[in-house]
Scaffold this motif. Structure first.
Motif, PDB file in Angstrom:
ATOM      1  N   LEU A  44       0.855  -1.211  -0.178  1.00 21.95           N
ATOM      2  CA  LEU A  44      -0.002  -0.047   0.173  1.00 21.95           C
ATOM      3  C   LEU A  44       0.885   1.303  -0.121  1.00 21.95           C
ATOM      4  O   LEU A  44       1.890   1.362   0.678  1.00 21.95           O
ATOM      5  CB  LEU A  44      -0.667  -0.066   1.035  1.00 21.95           C
ATOM      6  N   LEU A  45       0.267   2.180  -0.529  1.00 20.73           N
ATOM      7  CA  LEU A  45       1.138   3.674  -0.470  1.00 20.73           C
ATOM      8  C   LEU A  45      -0.109   4.583   0.038  1.00 20.73           C
ATOM      9  O   LEU A  45      -1.297   4.683  -0.499  1.00 20.73           O
ATOM     10  CB  LEU A  45       1.509   4.072  -1.932  1.00 20.73           C
ATOM     11  N   ASP A 105      -0.386  -2.335  -4.779  1.00 23.98           N
ATOM     12  CA  ASP A 105      -1.769  -2.871  -4.811  1.00 23.98           C
ATOM     13  C   ASP A 105      -3.039  -1.884  -4.467  1.00 23.98           C
ATOM     14  O   ASP A 105      -3.959  -2.054  -5.121  1.00 23.98           O
ATOM     15  CB  ASP A 105      -2.275  -4.197  -3.946  1.00 23.98           C
ATOM     16  N   LEU A 106      -2.444  -0.834  -3.618  1.00 26.59           N
ATOM     17  CA  LEU A 106      -3.552   0.062  -3.204  1.00 26.59           C
ATOM     18  C   LEU A 106      -2.751   1.565  -3.161  1.00 26.59           C
ATOM     19  O   LEU A 106      -1.680   1.424  -2.446  1.00 26.59           O
ATOM     20  CB  LEU A 106      -4.386  -0.316  -2.252  1.00 26.59           C
ATOM     21  N   ILE A 107      -3.246   2.312  -3.631  1.00 30.50           N
ATOM     22  CA  ILE A 107      -2.821   3.854  -3.334  1.00 30.50           C
ATOM     23  C   ILE A 107      -4.041   4.580  -2.611  1.00 30.50           C
ATOM     24  O   ILE A 107      -5.224   4.568  -3.132  1.00 30.50           O
ATOM     25  CB  ILE A 107      -2.258   4.674  -4.195  1.00 30.50           C
ATOM     26  N   VAL A 108      -3.762   5.239  -1.704  1.00 30.55           N
ATOM     27  CA  VAL A 108      -4.895   6.252  -0.992  1.00 30.55           C
ATOM     28  C   VAL A 108      -4.234   7.578  -0.909  1.00 30.55           C
ATOM     29  O   VAL A 108      -3.175   7.873  -0.337  1.00 30.55           O
ATOM     30  CB  VAL A 108      -5.292   5.729   0.293  1.00 30.55           C
ATOM     31  N   ALA A 109      -5.081   8.506  -1.462  1.00 24.10           N
ATOM     32  CA  ALA A 109      -4.549   9.860  -1.558  1.00 24.10           C
ATOM     33  C   ALA A 109      -5.917  10.695  -0.834  1.00 24.10           C
ATOM     34  O   ALA A 109      -6.746  10.990  -1.540  1.00 24.10           O
ATOM     35  CB  ALA A 109      -4.257  10.444  -2.885  1.00 24.10           C
ATOM     36  N   LEU A 137      -5.753  -0.495  -7.155  1.00 27.06           N
ATOM     37  CA  LEU A 137      -6.945   0.527  -7.083  1.00 27.06           C
ATOM     38  C   LEU A 137      -6.393   1.790  -6.389  1.00 27.06           C
ATOM     39  O   LEU A 137      -5.507   1.723  -5.483  1.00 27.06           O
ATOM     40  CB  LEU A 137      -7.823  -0.171  -5.977  1.00 27.06           C
ATOM     41  N   LEU A 138      -6.924   2.794  -6.988  1.00 29.34           N
ATOM     42  CA  LEU A 138      -6.493   4.184  -6.121  1.00 29.34           C
ATOM     43  C   LEU A 138      -7.798   4.847  -5.949  1.00 29.34           C
ATOM     44  O   LEU A 138      -8.783   4.645  -6.336  1.00 29.34           O
ATOM     45  CB  LEU A 138      -5.886   4.832  -7.467  1.00 29.34           C
ATOM     46  N   ILE A 139      -7.675   5.487  -4.342  1.00 34.94           N
ATOM     47  CA  ILE A 139      -8.511   5.993  -3.815  1.00 34.94           C
ATOM     48  C   ILE A 139      -8.284   7.349  -3.758  1.00 34.94           C
ATOM     49  O   ILE A 139      -7.370   7.639  -3.043  1.00 34.94           O
ATOM     50  CB  ILE A 139      -9.061   5.430  -2.542  1.00 34.94           C
ATOM     51  N   VAL A 140      -9.102   8.209  -4.361  1.00 39.27           N
ATOM     52  CA  VAL A 140      -8.829   9.894  -4.374  1.00 39.27           C
ATOM     53  C   VAL A 140     -10.132  10.248  -3.355  1.00 39.27           C
ATOM     54  O   VAL A 140     -11.203  10.240  -3.800  1.00 39.27           O
ATOM     55  CB  VAL A 140      -8.876  10.506  -5.535  1.00 39.27           C
ATOM     56  N   ALA A 141     -10.004  10.893  -2.155  1.00 43.21           N
ATOM     57  CA  ALA A 141     -10.768  10.830  -1.246  1.00 43.21           C
ATOM     58  C   ALA A 141     -10.527  12.375  -0.652  1.00 43.21           C
ATOM     59  O   ALA A 141      -9.609  13.173  -0.638  1.00 43.21           O
ATOM     60  CB  ALA A 141     -10.833  10.012  -0.043  1.00 43.21           C
TER      61      ALA A 141
END
Length: 236
Positions: A44-45, A105-109, A137-141
């Motif tokens: 994860l990032l 696998d996953l980036i959350v910003a 998956l990228l989550i832009v929140a």
């Protein structure tokens, strides 16, 4: 007066009204992130991680957690807090290009896009796309829509304070923030806003399959998006 948003986050800020606000904010985000982890072997990032007080909880759910923040002061704190945690690695934004392509696998910003110009954000989308595995998956929140003003943010904070037991501190904190340099900084530097359709268009232009989703954290009136790098096609 800070010259940039990076300078603002590189010092003590009035954003958190007390320690309980700070701890409950990060605990809630950690809970949200754990729910997004695709499996115990995932990498994860967390981009724009801030202090990430509960990152150890996220790290227990995955194989590797990168915490990336632009503020040197924040990175120093992260390194002190999680230096003994082998699954957590602290990075500066400048370190990201050296990560292996297709390795995440996953980036959350979360609460990132508003502090970047449209050009900076577009560059990050291209970089994130390259670093995600096919199917990643990228989550832009916590994206601020054009019609959401400071009053809505204040009401969201008061609601959060009521639920989490720091309502009086939230009221006092709003007053301190109003009297600080934050409002003038917000007017001078500005915040980049995106409506639903504009953010979806930007994500799709960068090569993602994108759709809206519920926001992370306590402010449900801000926007969030799930953007997936298309899976590699099997040879014909």
């Amino acid at each position: 007066m800070p010259a940039s948003w990076r300078d603002f986050w590189n010092r003590d800020t009035p954003i958190y009204v007390n320690d309980r606000h700070r701890s409950r904010h990060y605990a809630g985000l950690a809970e949200d992130l754990v729910g997004l982890v695709p499996g115990p072997r995932a990498t994860l990032l967390d981009y724009g991680s801030g202090e990430a007080l509960s990152a150890d909880r996220v790290a227990r759910a995955c194989a590797r957690l990168y915490l990336c923040d632009a503020a040197p002061r924040v990175r120093s704190g992260l390194s002190r807090r999680f230096g003994a945690e082998p699954r957590i690695v602290v990075l500066a934004p400048e370190d990201l290009p050296a990560l292996p392509d297709r390795g995440l696998d996953l980036i959350v910003a979360h609460s990132v896009a508003q502090y970047l110009t449209a050009e900076e954000f577009a560059g990050l989308l291209r970089l994130w796309h390259a670093k995600l595995r096919p199917g990643g998956l990228l989550i832009v929140a916590d994206v601020i829509p054009p019609d959401l003003g400071p009053l809505a943010d204040a009401l969201a904070l008061l609601g959060f304070g009521y639920r989490e037991g720091f309502l009086a501190a939230a009221l006092a904190g709003l007053l301190r923030t109003a009297l600080s340099d934050y409002p003038s900084l917000r007017r001078r530097l500005g915040l980049t806003r995106y409506d639903r359709d504009e953010m979806l268009a930007r994500l799709r232009e960068a090569g993602f399959d994108a759709e809206p989703r519920a926001n992370l954290g306590h402010n449900r009136r801000r926007l969030a998006f799930a953007a997936r790098r298309p899976a590699a096609r099997a040879p014909a």
